[in-house]
Motif scaffolding. Sequence first.
Motif, PDB file in Angstrom:
ATOM      1  N   ALA A   1       0.831  -1.201   0.000  1.00  0.00           N
ATOM      2  CA  ALA A   1       0.000   0.000   0.000  1.00  0.00           C
ATOM      3  C   ALA A   1       0.868   1.255   0.000  1.00  0.00           C
ATOM      4  N   LEU A   2       1.563   1.470  -1.105  1.00  0.00           N
ATOM      5  CA  LEU A   2       2.428   2.641  -1.234  1.00  0.00           C
ATOM      6  C   LEU A   2       1.636   3.828  -1.762  1.00  0.00           C
ATOM      7  N   ASP A   3       2.004   5.021  -1.291  1.00  0.00           N
ATOM      8  CA  ASP A   3       1.415   6.263  -1.768  1.00  0.00           C
ATOM      9  C   ASP A   3       2.154   6.687  -3.035  1.00  0.00           C
ATOM     10  N   LEU A   4       1.445   6.637  -4.165  1.00  0.00           N
ATOM     11  CA  LEU A   4       2.041   7.024  -5.449  1.00  0.00           C
ATOM     12  C   LEU A   4       1.296   8.242  -6.006  1.00  0.00           C
ATOM     13  N   SER A   5       0.924   9.139  -5.103  1.00  0.00           N
ATOM     14  CA  SER A   5       0.005  10.229  -5.441  1.00  0.00           C
ATOM     15  C   SER A   5       0.581  11.275  -6.384  1.00  0.00           C
ATOM     16  N   SER A   6       1.907  11.347  -6.535  1.00  0.00           N
ATOM     17  CA  SER A   6       2.503  12.320  -7.459  1.00  0.00           C
ATOM     18  C   SER A   6       2.780  11.713  -8.827  1.00  0.00           C
ATOM     19  N   GLY A   7       2.602  10.431  -8.931  1.00  0.00           N
ATOM     20  CA  GLY A   7       2.920   9.739 -10.175  1.00  0.00           C
ATOM     21  C   GLY A   7       1.989  10.102 -11.315  1.00  0.00           C
ATOM     22  N   THR A   8       2.561  10.379 -12.473  1.00  0.00           N
ATOM     23  CA  THR A   8       1.761  10.677 -13.661  1.00  0.00           C
ATOM     24  C   THR A   8       1.916   9.625 -14.744  1.00  0.00           C
ATOM     25  N   ASN A   9       3.068   8.970 -14.813  1.00  0.00           N
ATOM     26  CA  ASN A   9       3.334   8.012 -15.880  1.00  0.00           C
ATOM     27  C   ASN A   9       3.577   6.627 -15.287  1.00  0.00           C
ATOM     28  N   PHE A  10       2.638   5.715 -15.559  1.00  0.00           N
ATOM     29  CA  PHE A  10       2.743   4.341 -15.062  1.00  0.00           C
ATOM     30  C   PHE A  10       2.742   3.336 -16.218  1.00  0.00           C
ATOM     31  N   GLN A  11       3.128   3.762 -17.403  1.00  0.00           N
ATOM     32  CA  GLN A  11       3.109   2.864 -18.560  1.00  0.00           C
ATOM     33  C   GLN A  11       4.005   1.647 -18.312  1.00  0.00           C
ATOM     34  N   TYR A  12       3.458   0.468 -18.541  1.00  0.00           N
ATOM     35  CA  TYR A  12       4.166  -0.811 -18.368  1.00  0.00           C
ATOM     36  C   TYR A  12       4.631  -1.021 -16.922  1.00  0.00           C
ATOM     37  N   GLY A  13       4.074  -0.249 -15.991  1.00  0.00           N
ATOM     38  CA  GLY A  13       4.582  -0.227 -14.621  1.00  0.00           C
ATOM     39  C   GLY A  13       4.721  -1.579 -13.960  1.00  0.00           C
ATOM     40  N   TRP A  14       3.667  -2.405 -14.032  1.00  0.00           N
ATOM     41  CA  TRP A  14       3.674  -3.721 -13.390  1.00  0.00           C
ATOM     42  C   TRP A  14       3.441  -4.831 -14.420  1.00  0.00           C
ATOM     43  N   LYS A  15       3.699  -4.551 -15.662  1.00  0.00           N
ATOM     44  CA  LYS A  15       3.449  -5.529 -16.719  1.00  0.00           C
ATOM     45  C   LYS A  15       4.177  -6.839 -16.439  1.00  0.00           C
ATOM     46  N   SER A  16       3.444  -7.932 -16.631  1.00  0.00           N
ATOM     47  CA  SER A  16       4.008  -9.290 -16.505  1.00  0.00           C
ATOM     48  C   SER A  16       4.526  -9.608 -15.110  1.00  0.00           C
ATOM     49  N   CYS A  17       3.910  -8.997 -14.088  1.00  0.00           N
ATOM     50  CA  CYS A  17       4.159  -9.448 -12.714  1.00  0.00           C
ATOM     51  C   CYS A  17       3.247 -10.657 -12.505  1.00  0.00           C
ATOM     52  N   THR A  18       3.669 -11.775 -13.006  1.00  0.00           N
ATOM     53  CA  THR A  18       2.791 -12.933 -13.175  1.00  0.00           C
ATOM     54  C   THR A  18       2.434 -13.657 -11.877  1.00  0.00           C
ATOM     55  N   ALA A  19       3.130 -13.362 -10.764  1.00  0.00           N
ATOM     56  CA  ALA A  19       2.809 -14.000  -9.482  1.00  0.00           C
ATOM     57  C   ALA A  19       2.026 -13.079  -8.552  1.00  0.00           C
ATOM     58  N   MET A  20       1.808 -11.854  -8.960  1.00  0.00           N
ATOM     59  CA  MET A  20       1.174 -10.855  -8.092  1.00  0.00           C
ATOM     60  C   MET A  20      -0.330 -11.107  -7.990  1.00  0.00           C
ATOM     61  N   THR A  21      -0.781 -11.518  -6.809  1.00  0.00           N
ATOM     62  CA  THR A  21      -2.199 -11.833  -6.610  1.00  0.00           C
ATOM     63  C   THR A  21      -2.997 -10.630  -6.112  1.00  0.00           C
ATOM     64  N   SER A  22      -2.338  -9.661  -5.485  1.00  0.00           N
ATOM     65  CA  SER A  22      -3.047  -8.478  -4.985  1.00  0.00           C
ATOM     66  C   SER A  22      -2.231  -7.218  -5.244  1.00  0.00           C
ATOM     67  N   PHE A  23      -2.952  -6.146  -5.508  1.00  0.00           N
ATOM     68  CA  PHE A  23      -2.333  -4.849  -5.789  1.00  0.00           C
ATOM     69  C   PHE A  23      -2.941  -3.846  -4.820  1.00  0.00           C
ATOM     70  N   ASN A  24      -2.091  -3.243  -3.983  1.00  0.00           N
ATOM     71  CA  ASN A  24      -2.598  -2.429  -2.879  1.00  0.00           C
ATOM     72  C   ASN A  24      -2.102  -0.984  -2.884  1.00  0.00           C
ATOM     73  N   ALA A  25      -1.461  -0.559  -3.957  1.00  0.00           N
ATOM     74  CA  ALA A  25      -1.000   0.828  -4.025  1.00  0.00           C
ATOM     75  C   ALA A  25      -2.181   1.784  -3.883  1.00  0.00           C
ATOM     76  N   THR A  26      -1.907   2.960  -3.361  1.00  0.00           N
ATOM     77  CA  THR A  26      -2.964   3.950  -3.151  1.00  0.00           C
ATOM     78  C   THR A  26      -2.679   5.214  -3.950  1.00  0.00           C
ATOM     79  N   ASP A  27      -3.704   6.020  -4.104  1.00  0.00           N
ATOM     80  CA  ASP A  27      -3.559   7.371  -4.659  1.00  0.00           C
ATOM     81  C   ASP A  27      -2.858   7.407  -6.017  1.00  0.00           C
ATOM     82  N   LEU A  28      -3.485   6.774  -7.005  1.00  0.00           N
ATOM     83  CA  LEU A  28      -2.998   6.880  -8.380  1.00  0.00           C
ATOM     84  C   LEU A  28      -3.782   7.931  -9.150  1.00  0.00           C
ATOM     85  N   ASP A  29      -4.454   8.808  -8.420  1.00  0.00           N
ATOM     86  CA  ASP A  29      -5.391   9.722  -9.054  1.00  0.00           C
ATOM     87  C   ASP A  29      -4.735  10.853  -9.843  1.00  0.00           C
ATOM     88  N   SER A  30      -3.400  10.962  -9.811  1.00  0.00           N
ATOM     89  CA  SER A  30      -2.696  11.918 -10.678  1.00  0.00           C
ATOM     90  C   SER A  30      -2.179  11.242 -11.940  1.00  0.00           C
TER      91      SER A  30
END
Length: 233
Positions: free
Chosen positions: A40-69
């Motif tokens: 659950a990381l705060d990524l609230s300043s992030g604007t570009n997430f292209q290919y950010g987590w692509k092919s994270c094939t074992a990731m069952t849950s995604f808990n990052a917060t504040d991607l609203d930018s």
Amino acid sequence: FTLAWRYCTGLTSFPALDLSSGTNFPQAWRGCTGLTSFPALDLSSGTNFQYGWKSCTAMTSFNATDLDSGLYFTEAWMSCTALTTFPALVLTAGVLFNNAWYGCTSMTSFLATGLDSGTGFGTTWANCTALTSFPAIPLNAGTSFNQTWTNCTSMVSFNATGMNAGAYFYYAWNGCSALTTFPAGVFDDWNPASITANCFLEAWGGCADLTEQSVQNILHSIAASGQSAPSSG
């Protein structure tokens, strides 16, 4: 943080770093195939997430917060084949979502909101073969819906609204073989900047389980828009 942890295939967990001032995350965690969850990381300043987590094939849950930018999410979670649910994140600023969740074959529910600024939705949820329904979220600014939900073979009901600017729907729901319910009124106010031949080509191809009422809902709604029919398709 461009490419920061790309292809760290042995990384099984990610620490609680303060990344709240970071703005660019393209390919940051791409191909981290051992990562089982994202914290659950705060990524609230992030604007570009292209290919950010692509092919994270074992990731069952995604808990990052504040991607609203975030503006750009092209292929951000593409081929995250173990992800079971996408959380209720607000993606208000997002513009490009092409291929964002393509091939998330274990994702049974999609809970994100605020996609109504998005313009590009080409193959966004294609091959999400476990998704059973699509929520009633507006996609008001979307212009391209080519293959957007292609081969969502478990999707029984579709509830999105506001695709009035959509100029392209090639193969949009093609191969959604379990789809029975398509709502009324989706295209009542359809008014794209231009209408091309074949704009609905094979859009519902292979949707053999659509109810008679759903077929009427589609055709009557396109007719209600008052736009000239495409020359074919």
